[in-house]
Motif scaffolding. Structure first.
Motif, short mmCIF file in Angstrom:
data_model
loop_
_atom_site.label_atom_id
_atom_site.label_comp_id
_atom_site.label_asym_id
_atom_site.label_seq_id
_atom_site.Cartn_x
_atom_site.Cartn_y
_atom_site.Cartn_z
N ARG A 60 0.84 -1.20 0.00
CA ARG A 60 0.00 0.00 0.00
C ARG A 60 0.87 1.25 0.00
O ARG A 60 0.66 2.18 -0.79
N ALA A 61 1.88 1.28 0.89
CA ALA A 61 2.75 2.46 1.00
C ALA A 61 3.51 2.70 -0.30
O ALA A 61 3.63 3.84 -0.76
N MET A 62 4.03 1.63 -0.90
CA MET A 62 4.79 1.77 -2.14
C MET A 62 3.89 2.24 -3.29
O MET A 62 4.30 3.07 -4.11
N ALA A 63 2.66 1.74 -3.33
CA ALA A 63 1.74 2.13 -4.40
C ALA A 63 1.34 3.60 -4.26
O ALA A 63 1.28 4.33 -5.25
N LEU A 64 1.07 4.04 -3.04
CA LEU A 64 0.69 5.44 -2.83
C LEU A 64 1.83 6.38 -3.20
O LEU A 64 1.61 7.45 -3.80
N LEU A 65 3.06 5.99 -2.86
CA LEU A 65 4.23 6.80 -3.24
C LEU A 65 4.38 6.85 -4.75
O LEU A 65 4.66 7.91 -5.33
N ARG A 66 4.14 5.73 -5.40
CA ARG A 66 4.25 5.68 -6.86
C ARG A 66 3.20 6.55 -7.52
O ARG A 66 3.47 7.21 -8.53
N ILE A 67 2.01 6.60 -6.95
CA ILE A 67 0.96 7.47 -7.49
C ILE A 67 1.39 8.92 -7.42
O ILE A 67 1.19 9.70 -8.36
N ASP A 68 1.98 9.32 -6.29
CA ASP A 68 2.46 10.70 -6.16
C ASP A 68 3.51 11.01 -7.23
O ASP A 68 3.54 12.11 -7.79
N GLU A 69 4.37 10.02 -7.51
CA GLU A 69 5.41 10.22 -8.53
C GLU A 69 4.80 10.34 -9.92
O GLU A 69 5.23 11.18 -10.73
N VAL A 70 3.78 9.52 -10.21
CA VAL A 70 3.10 9.60 -11.51
C VAL A 70 2.42 10.96 -11.66
O VAL A 70 2.49 11.60 -12.72
N HIS A 71 1.77 11.42 -10.59
CA HIS A 71 1.08 12.72 -10.62
C HIS A 71 2.08 13.84 -10.87
O HIS A 71 1.83 14.74 -11.70
N ALA A 72 3.22 13.80 -10.17
CA ALA A 72 4.23 14.84 -10.37
C ALA A 72 4.77 14.81 -11.79
O ALA A 72 4.99 15.87 -12.42
N GLY A 73 4.96 13.61 -12.35
CA GLY A 73 5.43 13.50 -13.72
C GLY A 73 4.42 14.03 -14.72
O GLY A 73 4.79 14.65 -15.73
N LYS A 160 -8.03 17.18 -14.03
CA LYS A 160 -8.03 15.76 -14.41
C LYS A 160 -6.92 15.02 -13.66
O LYS A 160 -7.12 13.90 -13.18
N ALA A 161 -5.75 15.65 -13.56
CA ALA A 161 -4.63 15.03 -12.85
C ALA A 161 -4.98 14.78 -11.39
O ALA A 161 -4.69 13.72 -10.84
N SER A 162 -5.64 15.77 -10.77
CA SER A 162 -6.04 15.60 -9.37
C SER A 162 -7.07 14.49 -9.23
O SER A 162 -7.03 13.70 -8.28
N GLY A 163 -7.98 14.41 -10.20
CA GLY A 163 -8.99 13.35 -10.16
C GLY A 163 -8.38 11.98 -10.33
O GLY A 163 -8.75 11.03 -9.63
N LEU A 164 -7.42 11.84 -11.26
CA LEU A 164 -6.75 10.56 -11.46
C LEU A 164 -6.01 10.14 -10.19
O LEU A 164 -6.05 8.98 -9.79
#
Length: 213
Positions: A60-73, A160-164
């Motif tokens: 869970r922690a790794m996935a949430l961190l990865r989502i933040d990285e995708v959003h920043a990208g 859209k980015a925030s929604g994703l």
């Protein structure tokens, strides 16, 4: 030749050379020879090497961190990796563009004259457009239309980015819920990131189509 061995209580170990029969005889009862592991994050399940199932909380922690990285990208892609200094010019351009859209030619020309005279009350936001295309009114109006169109599209894609990001995190929470068998967590998260990547790529392509238009 390296050889691998596994014992239920000791775990896995490997030798740099094939051990002799005498050395093998000294191994604890229950030791079996196994293939070399395909990678560092694997466990022997008694029949084959399988991916190490990280704990539910770790995944869970790794996935949430990865989502933040995708959003920043995603956001970096929308800005074209613009510097902070470049982004600081965007809002003045929008203000100048709104003035152009609401003003007649005479008012725009008068404001340009005030800018050229360094009048303290001149609309310096207009200068961000004039600096780009000069004082030709048609060019200024065309640039203003482009600025306002891209501004609206940019705001839409930011939303859209925030929604994703929000929906992806909700999916992670559901996928890592205690009611979900742990062996189903990894496939669910992998499917999420495939879908997230597809949606982000489509949004970035749409934005680039707008900016290239």
């Amino acid at each position: 030749m390296e050889c691998g061995f596994f014992h239920p209580e000791i775990g896995y170990w490997q030798t740099t050379d094939e051990p002799s029969a005498q050395i093998r005889a000294d191994y604890p009862e229950g030791t079996v020879e196994v293939p070399m592991p395909p990678g560092p994050d694997c466990l022997w399940d008694g029949k084959a090497w399988v991916p190490d199932p990280k704990s539910r909380d770790e995944q869970r922690a790794m996935a949430l961190l990865r989502i933040d990285e995708v959003h920043a990208g995603f956001l970096r892609s929308l800005t074209g990796n613009a510097t902070v200094e470049e982004r600081d010019t965007w809002q003045p351009k929008v203000v100048g563009a709104k003035f152009v859209r609401s003003a007649n030619d005479a008012k725009i020309e008068a404001e340009i004259a005030r800018l050229n005279a360094d009048h303290p009350d001149a609309l310096h936001d207009l200068a961000t457009l004039v600096d780009d295309v000069g004082e030709d009114l048609a060019a200024i109006r065309a640039l203003a239309d482009t600025v306002l169109r891209l501004s609206l599209e940019y705001k839409r894609l930011i939303g859209k980015a925030s929604g994703l990001k929000r929906r992806a995190k909700e999916t992670v929470t559901r996928a890592t819920n205690e009611t979900v068998p742990v062996e189903q967590v990894r496939p669910a998260l992998e499917a999420l990131f495939v879908q997230l990547s597809t949606e982000v790529d489509a949004a970035v392509a749409q934005w680039r189509g707008q900016t290239d238009a």
